[in-house]
Design a protein around this motif. Structure first.
Motif, PDB file in Angstrom:
ATOM      1  N   THR A 103       0.850  -1.186   0.000  1.00 55.96           N
ATOM      2  CA  THR A 103       0.000   0.000   0.000  1.00 55.96           C
ATOM      3  C   THR A 103       0.887   1.238   0.000  1.00 55.96           C
ATOM      4  O   THR A 103       2.104   1.154   0.234  1.00 55.96           O
ATOM      5  N   GLU A 104       0.286   2.392  -0.263  1.00 58.04           N
ATOM      6  CA  GLU A 104       1.058   3.627  -0.237  1.00 58.04           C
ATOM      7  C   GLU A 104       1.683   3.844   1.141  1.00 58.04           C
ATOM      8  O   GLU A 104       2.839   4.264   1.255  1.00 58.04           O
ATOM      9  N   LYS A 105       0.934   3.537   2.196  1.00 57.49           N
ATOM     10  CA  LYS A 105       1.475   3.689   3.551  1.00 57.49           C
ATOM     11  C   LYS A 105       2.697   2.796   3.747  1.00 57.49           C
ATOM     12  O   LYS A 105       3.695   3.201   4.349  1.00 57.49           O
ATOM     13  N   ASP A 106       2.623   1.560   3.238  1.00 59.49           N
ATOM     14  CA  ASP A 106       3.768   0.647   3.348  1.00 59.49           C
ATOM     15  C   ASP A 106       5.010   1.264   2.700  1.00 59.49           C
ATOM     16  O   ASP A 106       6.109   1.208   3.261  1.00 59.49           O
ATOM     17  N   VAL A 107       4.820   1.829   1.517  1.00 60.96           N
ATOM     18  CA  VAL A 107       5.952   2.406   0.778  1.00 60.96           C
ATOM     19  C   VAL A 107       6.543   3.581   1.547  1.00 60.96           C
ATOM     20  O   VAL A 107       7.766   3.686   1.707  1.00 60.96           O
ATOM     21  N   LEU A 108       5.689   4.460   2.055  1.00 58.13           N
ATOM     22  CA  LEU A 108       6.171   5.629   2.787  1.00 58.13           C
ATOM     23  C   LEU A 108       6.850   5.206   4.091  1.00 58.13           C
ATOM     24  O   LEU A 108       7.856   5.810   4.501  1.00 58.13           O
ATOM     25  N   ASP A 109       6.332   4.159   4.731  1.00 56.57           N
ATOM     26  CA  ASP A 109       6.977   3.647   5.952  1.00 56.57           C
ATOM     27  C   ASP A 109       8.369   3.099   5.643  1.00 56.57           C
ATOM     28  O   ASP A 109       9.294   3.237   6.452  1.00 56.57           O
ATOM     29  N   ARG A 110       8.516   2.490   4.483  1.00 56.52           N
ATOM     30  CA  ARG A 110       9.832   1.963   4.104  1.00 56.52           C
ATOM     31  C   ARG A 110      10.809   3.082   3.772  1.00 56.52           C
ATOM     32  O   ARG A 110      12.013   2.947   3.984  1.00 56.52           O
ATOM     33  N   LEU A 111      10.302   4.173   3.250  1.00 55.23           N
ATOM     34  CA  LEU A 111      11.159   5.346   3.076  1.00 55.23           C
ATOM     35  C   LEU A 111      11.687   5.812   4.434  1.00 55.23           C
ATOM     36  O   LEU A 111      12.876   6.112   4.582  1.00 55.23           O
ATOM     37  N   ALA A 113      12.097   4.023   6.981  1.00 54.58           N
ATOM     38  CA  ALA A 113      13.014   3.011   7.495  1.00 54.58           C
ATOM     39  C   ALA A 113      14.446   3.232   7.029  1.00 54.58           C
ATOM     40  O   ALA A 113      15.390   2.769   7.670  1.00 54.58           O
ATOM     41  N   ILE A 114      14.614   3.929   5.909  1.00 52.13           N
ATOM     42  CA  ILE A 114      15.961   4.244   5.444  1.00 52.13           C
ATOM     43  C   ILE A 114      16.340   5.678   5.792  1.00 52.13           C
ATOM     44  O   ILE A 114      17.287   6.241   5.234  1.00 52.13           O
ATOM     45  N   GLY A 115      15.582   6.262   6.729  1.00 50.44           N
ATOM     46  CA  GLY A 115      15.932   7.581   7.241  1.00 50.44           C
ATOM     47  C   GLY A 115      15.474   8.749   6.394  1.00 50.44           C
ATOM     48  O   GLY A 115      16.022   9.845   6.511  1.00 50.44           O
ATOM     49  N   VAL A 116      14.466   8.539   5.547  1.00 51.06           N
ATOM     50  CA  VAL A 116      13.985   9.602   4.655  1.00 51.06           C
ATOM     51  C   VAL A 116      12.539   9.947   5.004  1.00 51.06           C
ATOM     52  O   VAL A 116      11.677   9.066   5.044  1.00 51.06           O
ATOM     53  N   GLU A 117      12.293  11.210   5.259  1.00 53.87           N
ATOM     54  CA  GLU A 117      10.924  11.671   5.470  1.00 53.87           C
ATOM     55  C   GLU A 117      10.312  11.996   4.106  1.00 53.87           C
ATOM     56  O   GLU A 117      10.863  12.820   3.362  1.00 53.87           O
ATOM     57  N   PRO A 118       9.199  11.350   3.749  1.00 56.26           N
ATOM     58  CA  PRO A 118       8.601  11.573   2.429  1.00 56.26           C
ATOM     59  C   PRO A 118       8.368  13.045   2.083  1.00 56.26           C
ATOM     60  O   PRO A 118       8.470  13.436   0.920  1.00 56.26           O
ATOM     61  N   VAL A 119       8.077  13.870   3.101  1.00 57.80           N
ATOM     62  CA  VAL A 119       7.797  15.280   2.837  1.00 57.80           C
ATOM     63  C   VAL A 119       9.009  15.984   2.232  1.00 57.80           C
ATOM     64  O   VAL A 119       8.875  16.999   1.534  1.00 57.80           O
ATOM     65  N   PHE A 121      10.689  15.067  -0.211  1.00 52.14           N
ATOM     66  CA  PHE A 121      10.643  14.949  -1.673  1.00 52.14           C
ATOM     67  C   PHE A 121       9.205  14.968  -2.176  1.00 52.14           C
ATOM     68  O   PHE A 121       8.879  14.324  -3.165  1.00 52.14           O
ATOM     69  N   ASP A 122       8.373  15.743  -1.496  1.00 54.00           N
ATOM     70  CA  ASP A 122       6.935  15.729  -1.754  1.00 54.00           C
ATOM     71  C   ASP A 122       6.591  15.970  -3.223  1.00 54.00           C
ATOM     72  O   ASP A 122       5.704  15.320  -3.777  1.00 54.00           O
ATOM     73  N   LYS A 123       7.289  16.868  -3.887  1.00 55.61           N
ATOM     74  CA  LYS A 123       6.963  17.225  -5.268  1.00 55.61           C
ATOM     75  C   LYS A 123       7.681  16.335  -6.288  1.00 55.61           C
ATOM     76  O   LYS A 123       7.426  16.420  -7.484  1.00 55.61           O
ATOM     77  N   LEU A 124       8.582  15.491  -5.808  1.00 52.84           N
ATOM     78  CA  LEU A 124       9.391  14.680  -6.719  1.00 52.84           C
ATOM     79  C   LEU A 124       9.021  13.200  -6.706  1.00 52.84           C
ATOM     80  O   LEU A 124       9.416  12.468  -7.610  1.00 52.84           O
ATOM     81  N   PHE A 125       8.273  12.769  -5.690  1.00 56.02           N
ATOM     82  CA  PHE A 125       8.029  11.334  -5.506  1.00 56.02           C
ATOM     83  C   PHE A 125       6.557  10.995  -5.666  1.00 56.02           C
ATOM     84  O   PHE A 125       5.692  11.654  -5.101  1.00 56.02           O
ATOM     85  N   GLU A 126       6.294   9.954  -6.447  1.00 56.78           N
ATOM     86  CA  GLU A 126       4.918   9.505  -6.707  1.00 56.78           C
ATOM     87  C   GLU A 126       4.805   8.027  -6.366  1.00 56.78           C
ATOM     88  O   GLU A 126       5.672   7.228  -6.731  1.00 56.78           O
ATOM     89  N   VAL A 127       3.756   7.660  -5.669  1.00 63.19           N
ATOM     90  CA  VAL A 127       3.490   6.255  -5.334  1.00 63.19           C
ATOM     91  C   VAL A 127       2.175   5.849  -5.983  1.00 63.19           C
ATOM     92  O   VAL A 127       1.171   6.557  -5.866  1.00 63.19           O
ATOM     93  N   ASP A 128       2.169   4.711  -6.667  1.00 63.28           N
ATOM     94  CA  ASP A 128       0.963   4.214  -7.334  1.00 63.28           C
ATOM     95  C   ASP A 128       0.821   2.731  -6.994  1.00 63.28           C
ATOM     96  O   ASP A 128       1.688   1.924  -7.321  1.00 63.28           O
ATOM     97  N   CYS A 129      -0.270   2.388  -6.321  1.00 66.34           N
ATOM     98  CA  CYS A 129      -0.502   1.005  -5.891  1.00 66.34           C
ATOM     99  C   CYS A 129      -1.761   0.427  -6.529  1.00 66.34           C
ATOM    100  O   CYS A 129      -2.434  -0.442  -5.958  1.00 66.34           O
ATOM    101  N   SER A 130      -2.072   0.886  -7.719  1.00 69.99           N
ATOM    102  CA  SER A 130      -3.267   0.423  -8.427  1.00 69.99           C
ATOM    103  C   SER A 130      -3.178  -1.060  -8.770  1.00 69.99           C
ATOM    104  O   SER A 130      -2.107  -1.576  -9.101  1.00 69.99           O
ATOM    105  N   ASP A 131      -4.316  -1.743  -8.717  1.00 71.50           N
ATOM    106  CA  ASP A 131      -4.366  -3.151  -9.138  1.00 71.50           C
ATOM    107  C   ASP A 131      -4.209  -3.277 -10.648  1.00 71.50           C
ATOM    108  O   ASP A 131      -3.980  -4.373 -11.158  1.00 71.50           O
TER     109      ASP A 131
END
Length: 237
Positions: A103-111, A113-119, A121-131
């Motif tokens: 899920t998008e939350k999973d991806v952001l949590d993994r970011l 986990a490597i010491g990166v706050e998603p905010v 790179f808010d304008k540079l990063f896109e997450v898409d979890c569509s089926d």
């Protein structure tokens, strides 16, 4: 100084220590850092951020490359792929993460986990979890992104799980053509077969990629395989 385990494993140890001893997480992190030879977690994190495999590997990629990141479960292939995306964003490029697994939350949590706050790179990063994720879907979603964008696909073996999607080789060929036309770097996270034996070789290789359906592996320009903190990289000859 080489860490005894990847930083995300050390964070897990700190969280467990925090729970077991009833101490604040920051104190647990500092205690774990001390066992690694650092005076504080911030020092350890700064050292780790400056010396990640992704930091060394990313400069070897060029627009148009198809990259395979393969490992058995739990070896950090998703985090490695996210680190590659972060390296792109640090240089001002965009990145996108397409996942049929998380899920998008999973991806952001993994970011995180490597010491990166998603905010950051808010304008540079896109997450898409569509089926609906497939080669055609990714091409449509990425049609307007600029040259140098890093596209991570999580993961290779799921692209053709829907019967209406084309064969895996057809999809990878389409993404290779798209990457070259648009100047993108496309990173495929890949499963490794259970038959891989780390006692025989320290890292898996192309022969260990799990292929439930046929795929021409020569389509990949760069390959990165991981096992037990060992990372091996090679470019197609």
């Amino acid at each position: 100084m080489k860490l005894s385990a990847p930083i995300y494993h050390l964070k897990r140890q700190a969280k467990r220590l925090s729970r077991e001893e009833g101490i604040p997480l920051h104190a647990a992190l500092d205690r774990i850092a001390a066992t690694e030879g650092f005076s504080a977690w911030s020092m350890l994190a700064a050292k780790a951020a400056a010396a990640t495999p992704a930091n060394r590997l990313f400069p070897q990629f060029k627009p148009g490359d198809l990259v395979l990141v393969g490992a058995r479960p739990g070896q950090g292939k998703t985090l490695m792929s996210l680190e590659l995306a972060v390296e792109a964003m640090k240089s001002g490029s965009r990145a996108a993460f397409f996942s049929l697994e998380y899920t998008e939350k999973d991806v952001l949590d993994r970011l995180r986990a490597i010491g990166v706050e998603p905010v950051e790179f808010d304008k540079l990063f896109e997450v898409d979890c569509s089926d609906a994720i497939s080669a055609d879907y990714i091409v449509k979603q990425m049609a307007a992104v600029p040259r140098g964008t890093v596209v991570v696909i999580d993961y290779l073996q799921l692209l053709d799980q829907r019967r209406e999607n084309p064969d895996l080789t057809v999809q990878v060929r389409a993404l290779k053509s798209f990457a070259r036309d648009k100047g993108l770097i496309v990173v495929f996270i890949s499963q490794v077969d259970r038959s891989y034996d780390p006692s025989v070789k320290p890292c898996p290789d192309l022969s260990d990629v799990r292929l439930p359906n046929p795929l021409d592996l020569t389509l990949f320009d760069k390959m990165c395989f991981m096992n037990n903190s060992e990372v091996q990289f090679r470019a197609a000859s």
